[in-house]
Design an enzyme around this catalytic site. Sequence first.
Site, PDB file in Angstrom:
ATOM      1  N   GLY A   6      11.942  22.949  10.623  1.00 12.70           N
ATOM      2  CA  GLY A   6      12.649  21.799  11.169  1.00 12.70           C
ATOM      3  C   GLY A   6      13.650  22.123  12.252  1.00 12.70           C
ATOM      4  O   GLY A   6      14.286  21.220  12.787  1.00 12.70           O
TER       5      GLY A   6
ATOM      6  N   CYS B 270     -10.998   7.201  28.675  1.00 12.24           N
ATOM      7  CA  CYS B 270     -11.237   5.763  28.823  1.00 12.24           C
ATOM      8  C   CYS B 270     -10.386   4.913  27.902  1.00 12.24           C
ATOM      9  O   CYS B 270     -10.897   4.050  27.203  1.00 12.24           O
ATOM     10  CB  CYS B 270     -12.708   5.480  28.551  1.00 12.24           C
ATOM     11  SG  CYS B 270     -13.204   5.920  26.875  1.00 12.24           S
ATOM     12  N   GLU B 271      -9.065   5.138  27.865  1.00 10.05           N
ATOM     13  CA  GLU B 271      -8.234   4.162  27.158  1.00 10.05           C
ATOM     14  C   GLU B 271      -6.826   4.187  27.710  1.00 10.05           C
ATOM     15  O   GLU B 271      -6.364   5.195  28.251  1.00 10.05           O
ATOM     16  CB  GLU B 271      -8.250   4.377  25.654  1.00 10.05           C
ATOM     17  CG  GLU B 271      -7.707   5.677  25.150  1.00 10.05           C
ATOM     18  CD  GLU B 271      -7.612   5.654  23.614  1.00 10.05           C
ATOM     19  OE1 GLU B 271      -6.568   5.279  23.103  1.00 10.05           O
ATOM     20  OE2 GLU B 271      -8.607   5.993  22.961  1.00 10.05           O
TER      21      GLU B 271
ATOM     22  N   TYR C  83       2.145  22.068  18.170  1.00 11.63           N
ATOM     23  CA  TYR C  83       1.501  20.756  18.037  1.00 11.63           C
ATOM     24  C   TYR C  83       0.777  20.361  19.329  1.00 11.63           C
ATOM     25  O   TYR C  83       0.677  19.180  19.644  1.00 11.63           O
ATOM     26  CB  TYR C  83       2.519  19.685  17.611  1.00 11.63           C
ATOM     27  CG  TYR C  83       3.302  20.103  16.393  1.00 11.63           C
ATOM     28  CD1 TYR C  83       2.705  20.065  15.139  1.00 11.63           C
ATOM     29  CD2 TYR C  83       4.595  20.600  16.499  1.00 11.63           C
ATOM     30  CE1 TYR C  83       3.395  20.501  14.016  1.00 11.63           C
ATOM     31  CE2 TYR C  83       5.287  21.027  15.378  1.00 11.63           C
ATOM     32  CZ  TYR C  83       4.689  20.967  14.135  1.00 11.63           C
ATOM     33  OH  TYR C  83       5.367  21.402  13.032  1.00 11.63           O
TER      34      TYR C  83
ATOM     35  N   GLU D 118      10.593  28.830   7.861  1.00 10.26           N
ATOM     36  CA  GLU D 118       9.389  28.429   8.591  1.00 10.26           C
ATOM     37  C   GLU D 118       9.725  27.861   9.962  1.00 10.26           C
ATOM     38  O   GLU D 118       9.488  26.682  10.220  1.00 10.26           O
ATOM     39  CB  GLU D 118       8.638  27.381   7.765  1.00 10.26           C
ATOM     40  CG  GLU D 118       8.420  27.776   6.314  1.00 10.26           C
ATOM     41  CD  GLU D 118       8.035  26.594   5.423  1.00 10.26           C
ATOM     42  OE1 GLU D 118       7.175  25.785   5.826  1.00 10.26           O
ATOM     43  OE2 GLU D 118       8.610  26.481   4.333  1.00 10.26           O
ATOM     44  N   PRO D 119      10.279  28.678  10.847  1.00  8.48           N
ATOM     45  CA  PRO D 119      10.704  28.149  12.150  1.00  8.48           C
ATOM     46  C   PRO D 119       9.562  28.158  13.172  1.00  8.48           C
ATOM     47  O   PRO D 119       9.728  28.653  14.281  1.00  8.48           O
ATOM     48  CB  PRO D 119      11.816  29.122  12.546  1.00  8.48           C
ATOM     49  CG  PRO D 119      11.363  30.430  11.945  1.00  8.48           C
ATOM     50  CD  PRO D 119      10.528  30.113  10.736  1.00  8.48           C
ATOM     51  N   GLY D 120       8.408  27.593  12.802  1.00 10.74           N
ATOM     52  CA  GLY D 120       7.211  27.678  13.638  1.00 10.74           C
ATOM     53  C   GLY D 120       7.409  27.134  15.041  1.00 10.74           C
ATOM     54  O   GLY D 120       7.189  27.820  16.038  1.00 10.74           O
ATOM     55  N   ARG D 121       7.839  25.890  15.123  1.00 10.28           N
ATOM     56  CA  ARG D 121       8.013  25.268  16.438  1.00 10.28           C
ATOM     57  C   ARG D 121       9.045  26.046  17.267  1.00 10.28           C
ATOM     58  O   ARG D 121       8.885  26.212  18.469  1.00 10.28           O
ATOM     59  CB  ARG D 121       8.460  23.814  16.277  1.00 10.28           C
ATOM     60  CG  ARG D 121       8.484  23.040  17.578  1.00 10.28           C
ATOM     61  CD  ARG D 121       9.359  21.779  17.502  1.00 10.28           C
ATOM     62  NE  ARG D 121       9.089  20.962  16.367  1.00 10.28           N
ATOM     63  CZ  ARG D 121       8.538  19.736  16.396  1.00 10.28           C
ATOM     64  NH1 ARG D 121       8.210  19.209  17.564  1.00 10.28           N
ATOM     65  NH2 ARG D 121       8.359  19.054  15.289  1.00 10.28           N
TER      66      ARG D 121
END
Lengths: 241, 241
Positions: free
Chosen positions: A65, A168-169, A197, A100-103
């Site tokens: 987080g 196409c959106e 992410y 868990e400091p992944g980001r």
Amino acid sequence: MERVAKACRTAAGLPNVEIVGIHMHIGSQILSAQPFADALQKLAGFCGELKAKYHSFRYVDIGGGIGIQYQAGQKPLSPKAYAAKVMPVLKRLGLSVVMEPGRYLVGNSAVLVCRVQYVKHNGKKTFVVVDAAMNDLIRPMLYEAHHDVLPVMRRKGVFRADLVGPICESGDFLALDRDLPVAEENDLLALTSAGAYGFTMASNYNSRPRPAEIMVDEKQSFVVRKRETWKDLVRGEILPG
Amino acid sequence: MERVAKACRTAAGLPNVEIVGIHMHIGSQILSAQPFADALQKLAGFCGELKAKYHSFRYVDIGGGIGIQYQAGQKPLSPKAYAAKVMPVLKRLGLSVVMEPGRYLVGNSAVLVCRVQYVKHNGKKTFVVVDAAMNDLIRPMLYEAHHDVLPVMRRKGVFRADLVGPICESGDFLALDRDLPVAEENDLLALTSAGAYGFTMASNYNSRPRPAEIMVDEKQSFVVRKRETWKDLVRGEILPG
């Protein structure tokens, strides 16, 4: 807390389960150390109880987080400030610490590079259409997330525009109503903070092969994931009988 | 309309470009035929002009957007009602018609089958945790889209719950606050209308291999896309030097 205590009592009664630790996760992209300290403070007494009760109890996972800087003005949480808040509590606990400091580790280690296909003026609005799309980086559409857009070649000035992909959106955007580097066809642009992410949430939507991943080490670069091809899209497919 | 006319004039001046048709696209998941008729009516005069001016002009692409039924009470647009509205105009035009009813053809031809991992009660709320997740079907999270949830084995009654996946974020849901079939661990549930914008938007988020695709023909079934494995996740990866 009561439910956790109950779960521990249940677990303690099972012959093949060891109670080894507790895991805390309070949220994502948090930019202040205080919430971590507050949560940990709440957990601390409980950890003491568990440690006294179960000799196997030895880990505290303080979760992830830790926020990163996605745009100028946003102050990332520094490891020093974080440590200053959580270390006093952790030291008293005397448990092995898992985090868990992944980001925090990978978020700002990567950019998504894309090429301008064309610049389209639609009445009052300008669209910079690039060859990257929501299938490559879905965070802007999914979370209204902000990724900075930088010119790869130095350009003079900015213009107000949407940065969009070729899917196409109408949701296929990477940046909305932003001051983008003045860009022309074939210019390269870089979306920052794409390391977390980003690729992991990429899809093959619109039959788009996923991009290559390049590792850069000083002046050297290495392809660390091959660009997908049409073959990758259909590899698993089987025509019945 | 003015910009299209201008584009046609530009194209007409290019030696290697033929003006062969016009494409109309008014939106997605439209449940009434009237908007198509209205748009086509607007286009019709213009088509006549282009046909008179450019002998190569021979196609009108009336686009996609034909809505399907995602939930009970929602009335899908029937091909008959659609044809009744657009055919009179199209007949007068005397052009070859192209159309793109992708979702209409495949949307309700597939279900996403998942297995209940456990049922979790959290204070006032109930969560049915299944082994499918937002990486398999992102429409509920991305568009707040509704997919019906059916029991594969007949069960009695419903309970109010969220249907969620095992991915590490609060957005990992497939249905929110719904009357779900009363389900127990290991039960199979089916999410309906998963044939369009389902697998094509699937990712490997959380290192989750994508599911298999099974074609069912009466009592026969065929694997038409192999379930991905760990190997598929890392196939393209290369360790540098």
